[in-house]
Design a protein around this motif. Structure first.
Motif, PDB file in Angstrom:
ATOM      1  N   MET A  95       0.933  -1.031  -0.058  1.00 47.13           N
ATOM      2  CA  MET A  95       0.014   0.105  -0.165  1.00 47.13           C
ATOM      3  C   MET A  95       1.046   0.994   0.146  1.00 47.13           C
ATOM      4  O   MET A  95       1.935   1.250   0.598  1.00 47.13           O
ATOM      5  N   VAL A  96       0.468   2.459  -0.781  1.00 48.35           N
ATOM      6  CA  VAL A  96       1.244   3.616  -0.970  1.00 48.35           C
ATOM      7  C   VAL A  96       0.346   4.654  -0.828  1.00 48.35           C
ATOM      8  O   VAL A  96      -0.842   4.510  -1.283  1.00 48.35           O
ATOM      9  N   LEU A  97       0.918   5.747  -0.947  1.00 48.77           N
ATOM     10  CA  LEU A  97      -0.002   7.012  -1.079  1.00 48.77           C
ATOM     11  C   LEU A  97       0.619   7.787  -2.093  1.00 48.77           C
ATOM     12  O   LEU A  97       1.984   8.072  -2.176  1.00 48.77           O
ATOM     13  N   LEU A  98      -0.122   8.300  -3.124  1.00 52.45           N
ATOM     14  CA  LEU A  98       0.395   8.917  -4.372  1.00 52.45           C
ATOM     15  C   LEU A  98      -0.483  10.068  -4.725  1.00 52.45           C
ATOM     16  O   LEU A  98      -1.544   9.830  -4.536  1.00 52.45           O
ATOM     17  N   ILE A  99       0.180  11.251  -4.878  1.00 54.03           N
ATOM     18  CA  ILE A  99      -0.444  12.353  -5.277  1.00 54.03           C
ATOM     19  C   ILE A  99      -0.238  12.587  -6.847  1.00 54.03           C
ATOM     20  O   ILE A  99       1.134  12.412  -7.031  1.00 54.03           O
TER      21      ILE A  99
ATOM     22  N   LEU B  14     -14.352   8.352 -10.128  1.00 54.04           N
ATOM     23  CA  LEU B  14     -14.012   9.639  -8.940  1.00 54.04           C
ATOM     24  C   LEU B  14     -14.904  10.616  -9.203  1.00 54.04           C
ATOM     25  O   LEU B  14     -15.550  10.909 -10.151  1.00 54.04           O
ATOM     26  N   PRO B  15     -15.210  11.360  -7.912  1.00 56.44           N
ATOM     27  CA  PRO B  15     -16.229  12.320  -7.741  1.00 56.44           C
ATOM     28  C   PRO B  15     -15.383  13.735  -8.158  1.00 56.44           C
ATOM     29  O   PRO B  15     -16.163  14.812  -7.933  1.00 56.44           O
ATOM     30  N   VAL B  16     -14.050  13.719  -8.449  1.00 59.83           N
ATOM     31  CA  VAL B  16     -13.726  14.902  -8.699  1.00 59.83           C
ATOM     32  C   VAL B  16     -13.442  15.265 -10.113  1.00 59.83           C
ATOM     33  O   VAL B  16     -13.277  14.348 -10.918  1.00 59.83           O
ATOM     34  N   PRO B  17     -13.628  16.495 -10.590  1.00 62.46           N
ATOM     35  CA  PRO B  17     -13.343  16.760 -12.121  1.00 62.46           C
ATOM     36  C   PRO B  17     -12.016  16.589 -12.564  1.00 62.46           C
ATOM     37  O   PRO B  17     -11.128  16.606 -11.697  1.00 62.46           O
TER      38      PRO B  17
ATOM     39  N   PHE C 216      -6.021  17.679  -8.565  1.00 66.84           N
ATOM     40  CA  PHE C 216      -5.158  16.972  -7.864  1.00 66.84           C
ATOM     41  C   PHE C 216      -5.712  16.119  -6.693  1.00 66.84           C
ATOM     42  O   PHE C 216      -6.953  16.361  -6.237  1.00 66.84           O
ATOM     43  N   VAL C 217      -5.398  14.740  -6.842  1.00 67.60           N
ATOM     44  CA  VAL C 217      -5.907  13.903  -5.934  1.00 67.60           C
ATOM     45  C   VAL C 217      -4.843  13.031  -5.152  1.00 67.60           C
ATOM     46  O   VAL C 217      -3.528  12.951  -5.585  1.00 67.60           O
ATOM     47  N   GLU C 218      -5.357  12.427  -3.974  1.00 70.15           N
ATOM     48  CA  GLU C 218      -4.233  11.740  -3.405  1.00 70.15           C
ATOM     49  C   GLU C 218      -5.026  10.280  -3.406  1.00 70.15           C
ATOM     50  O   GLU C 218      -6.148  10.169  -2.809  1.00 70.15           O
ATOM     51  N   VAL C 219      -4.143   9.210  -3.868  1.00 65.40           N
ATOM     52  CA  VAL C 219      -4.818   7.901  -4.013  1.00 65.40           C
ATOM     53  C   VAL C 219      -3.943   7.059  -2.970  1.00 65.40           C
ATOM     54  O   VAL C 219      -2.572   6.929  -2.745  1.00 65.40           O
ATOM     55  N   CYS C 220      -4.689   6.244  -2.085  1.00 65.02           N
ATOM     56  CA  CYS C 220      -4.194   5.207  -1.411  1.00 65.02           C
ATOM     57  C   CYS C 220      -4.424   3.931  -2.295  1.00 65.02           C
ATOM     58  O   CYS C 220      -5.462   3.599  -2.509  1.00 65.02           O
ATOM     59  N   GLY C 221      -3.416   2.974  -2.441  1.00 65.83           N
ATOM     60  CA  GLY C 221      -3.697   1.947  -3.004  1.00 65.83           C
ATOM     61  C   GLY C 221      -2.575   0.916  -2.952  1.00 65.83           C
ATOM     62  O   GLY C 221      -1.560   1.496  -2.783  1.00 65.83           O
TER      63      GLY C 221
ATOM     64  N   LYS D  85      -8.583   4.018  -1.979  1.00 64.03           N
ATOM     65  CA  LYS D  85      -9.368   5.198  -1.613  1.00 64.03           C
ATOM     66  C   LYS D  85      -8.943   6.420  -2.140  1.00 64.03           C
ATOM     67  O   LYS D  85      -7.629   6.436  -2.483  1.00 64.03           O
ATOM     68  N   THR D  86      -9.343   7.302  -2.493  1.00 70.91           N
ATOM     69  CA  THR D  86      -9.149   8.670  -3.232  1.00 70.91           C
ATOM     70  C   THR D  86      -9.710   9.923  -2.651  1.00 70.91           C
ATOM     71  O   THR D  86     -10.725   9.803  -2.074  1.00 70.91           O
ATOM     72  N   ILE D  87      -8.715  10.932  -2.347  1.00 76.38           N
ATOM     73  CA  ILE D  87      -9.428  11.977  -1.551  1.00 76.38           C
ATOM     74  C   ILE D  87      -8.920  13.290  -3.013  1.00 76.38           C
ATOM     75  O   ILE D  87      -7.786  13.179  -3.456  1.00 76.38           O
ATOM     76  N   GLY D  88      -9.911  14.142  -3.029  1.00 80.55           N
ATOM     77  CA  GLY D  88      -9.731  15.286  -3.874  1.00 80.55           C
ATOM     78  C   GLY D  88      -8.739  16.272  -3.309  1.00 80.55           C
ATOM     79  O   GLY D  88      -9.100  16.649  -1.888  1.00 80.55           O
ATOM     80  N   LEU D  89      -7.984  16.980  -3.673  1.00 76.17           N
ATOM     81  CA  LEU D  89      -7.160  17.968  -3.224  1.00 76.17           C
ATOM     82  C   LEU D  89      -7.238  19.304  -4.072  1.00 76.17           C
ATOM     83  O   LEU D  89      -6.570  20.286  -3.408  1.00 76.17           O
ATOM     84  N   GLY D  90      -8.233  19.642  -4.755  1.00 75.72           N
ATOM     85  CA  GLY D  90      -8.447  20.792  -5.360  1.00 75.72           C
ATOM     86  C   GLY D  90      -7.519  20.996  -6.610  1.00 75.72           C
ATOM     87  O   GLY D  90      -6.855  20.213  -7.083  1.00 75.72           O
ATOM     88  N   PRO D  91      -7.620  22.237  -7.394  1.00 78.05           N
ATOM     89  CA  PRO D  91      -6.919  22.388  -8.572  1.00 78.05           C
ATOM     90  C   PRO D  91      -5.635  23.033  -8.422  1.00 78.05           C
ATOM     91  O   PRO D  91      -5.038  22.986  -9.511  1.00 78.05           O
TER      92      PRO D  91
END
Length: 113
Positions: free
Chosen positions: A21-25, A59-62, A66-71, A83-89
């Protein structure tokens, strides 16, 4: 024994974390939903690499955000998203790249070893 932390990675470091598992932006540069509801996206990472991410759901983000993906890193160096988290433009990719490189030089500080 202490629990192992989830490392933040750049595209050039994925091979060091196979099947982990890693976190990638990254910035979304391409997104597609295929037949049978398989979804994937292509991220441009802060170190200017490109990484395919196989999504568990669309994804719910356009696009172009930028997003952070945990996978989990797959054998083909793509990521199977958990899991993915939206970080904005906007995101400071230069500072982030420097931080991730420093963290990989001192993994004991972050509990990644």
């Amino acid at each position: 024994m202490a629990a192992e932390g989830t490392p933040r990675v750049l595209s050039t470091q994925l091979g060091q974390h196979m099947n982990r598992m890693v976190l990638l932006i990254g910035k979304i540069v391409e997104f597609e939903v295929e037949l049978r509801k398989k979804a994937w996206t292509l991220l441009q990472t802060p170190d200017e690499g490109r990484v395919a991410v196989h999504l568990s759901q669309p994804l719910p983000v356009p696009e172009m955000n930028f997003v952070e993906v945990c996978g989990k890193v797959r054998a083909d160096l793509a990521i199977q998203e958990f899991k993915t988290i939206g970080l904005g433009p906007q995101f400071d990719t230069k500072s982030y790249t420097m931080m991730v490189k420093l963290a990989h030089q001192h993994p004991d500080v972050f509990g990644w070893n």
